[in-house]
Every structure is written in C-alpha cells, then in structure tokens.
Design an enzyme around this catalytic site. Structure first.
Site, short mmCIF file in Angstrom:
data_model
loop_
_atom_site.label_atom_id
_atom_site.label_comp_id
_atom_site.label_asym_id
_atom_site.label_seq_id
_atom_site.Cartn_x
_atom_site.Cartn_y
_atom_site.Cartn_z
N LEU A 56 0.81 -1.22 0.00
CA LEU A 56 0.00 0.00 0.00
C LEU A 56 0.84 1.27 0.00
O LEU A 56 0.31 2.37 0.19
CB LEU A 56 -0.94 -0.02 1.21
CG LEU A 56 -1.83 -1.27 1.31
CD1 LEU A 56 -2.68 -1.23 2.58
CD2 LEU A 56 -2.69 -1.42 0.08
N CYS A 57 2.12 1.14 -0.24
CA CYS A 57 3.05 2.28 -0.23
C CYS A 57 3.02 3.00 -1.58
O CYS A 57 2.81 2.39 -2.63
CB CYS A 57 4.46 1.76 0.04
SG CYS A 57 5.74 3.04 0.06
N GLY A 58 3.27 4.28 -1.56
CA GLY A 58 3.35 5.06 -2.79
C GLY A 58 4.49 4.64 -3.69
O GLY A 58 4.49 4.94 -4.89
#
Length: 178
Positions: A56-58
C-alpha cells in the site's frame, strides 16, 4: 610476524563471538510467502538484491521494476528478493493477501518472504546483520540492499533509488553470468 599473529587473533576472536569474517558472510533463512523457507546459502555465487516492500506504499510501483530485473537478469544469476514488511503500516494483513495483490497488480513471480520486521522491534536477523555491518536501517519501504556473490553487502539505497538505477546495476553487473 606480529601482523600474522594479530590477524590470527582477530580471526579467532571473530570465531568466538560468532561474527563472520569479511570473506564469510553468514547465511540466513527467510519464511517464504508460499510456505517453507528461502535459504540465502542457495544463492551463494550470485548477486542478490533485497528490497523491503509494502503493497500500500506510494513506492509500490517499484515492484514492477523489481519483476523486470528478475526477468531480465535472473537467467544471468541475479536474485531479486522482496521482503514485505508492515514496519511503516502500509502492508496488507497476511502473506496470502500480499502474494495475491502482487501477482494480480504487478505480475510478481520473484521470490518473496512472508511479512517480516526490517527496521523496528525484533528485526529479522538479516536486517540486524546489515545494520551491524554497515549501519544501514531502512527508513521507509523499498530500501535496497545488494549482496555480492560472497554474501557481503555491496551497497545500500533508500526508497527514492529505483531498483533499476545505474548505481544498483553497476553493483550487480560484474557478477552476472554470460
């Protein structure tokens, strides 16, 4: 003579304290996201790029680049290892969810560990060893550690350095086959 005695004592002290000499990096086992274990000793003789990931990290688009490196350089010996971690609160709840998401979203089939602590709390022994050897601690997701064929750390990079960056390629390229 004095130098030889000193080197002998240093080697003996390393053996007594359990620290590996520069030529003998320790091996590590990682729980595989697919069950079973991944053993770093199976990759000796090959360069290994280890990346702590988070679905879910950019920076998760870097998974695409990791897969590309795996497909392009894997046949020449490069191992790209994804280490999902929730140390920065951006990972899915279970390894099964991570595997499914990475396969569906990025087509990942490179080796992956189960979700592991890499920077906080009781970190996986590999990351504790990297910290001891280099002082490097992942400050965020998608930090990279490149190991040489002998298992020693060649270099470390932060999240902003892409997996296919020239500095990383220059680190593993001399160690590829063919």
């Amino acid at each position: 003579m004095r130098r030889r005695v000193f080197l002998g004592l240093a080697a003996a002290m390393g053996a007594l304290t359990g620290r590996a000499s520069a030529a003998e990096a320790p091996g590590f086992t990682f729980p595989s996201i697919d069950g079973g274990e991944l053993d770093s000793m199976a990759w000796r003789g090959q360069p290994v790029l280890v990346v702590n990931t988070a679905s879910l990290c950019g920076f998760s688009g870097q998974l695409r680049e990791m897969q590309s490196l795996h497909e392009t350089y894997g046949p020449q010996g490069l191992v790209v290892l994804a280490v999902p971690s929730n140390d920065f609160n951006q990972e899915l709840a279970t390894g099964a969810e991570v595997r499914e998401y990475c396969e569906m979203e990025y087509g990942i089939d490179l080796p992956m560990t189960d979700i592991l602590p890499v920077a906080r709390g009781e970190v996986h022994p590999f990351y504790a060893w990297v910290r001891q050897q280099t002082g490097f601690v992942p400050k965020w997701n998608f930090a990279k550690v490149l190991l040489g064929p002998d298992g020693q750390v060649i270099g470390t990079w932060n999240s902003f350095t892409r997996p296919g960056a020239d500095s990383i390629r220059q680190g593993f390229a001399p160690h590829l086959r063919g």
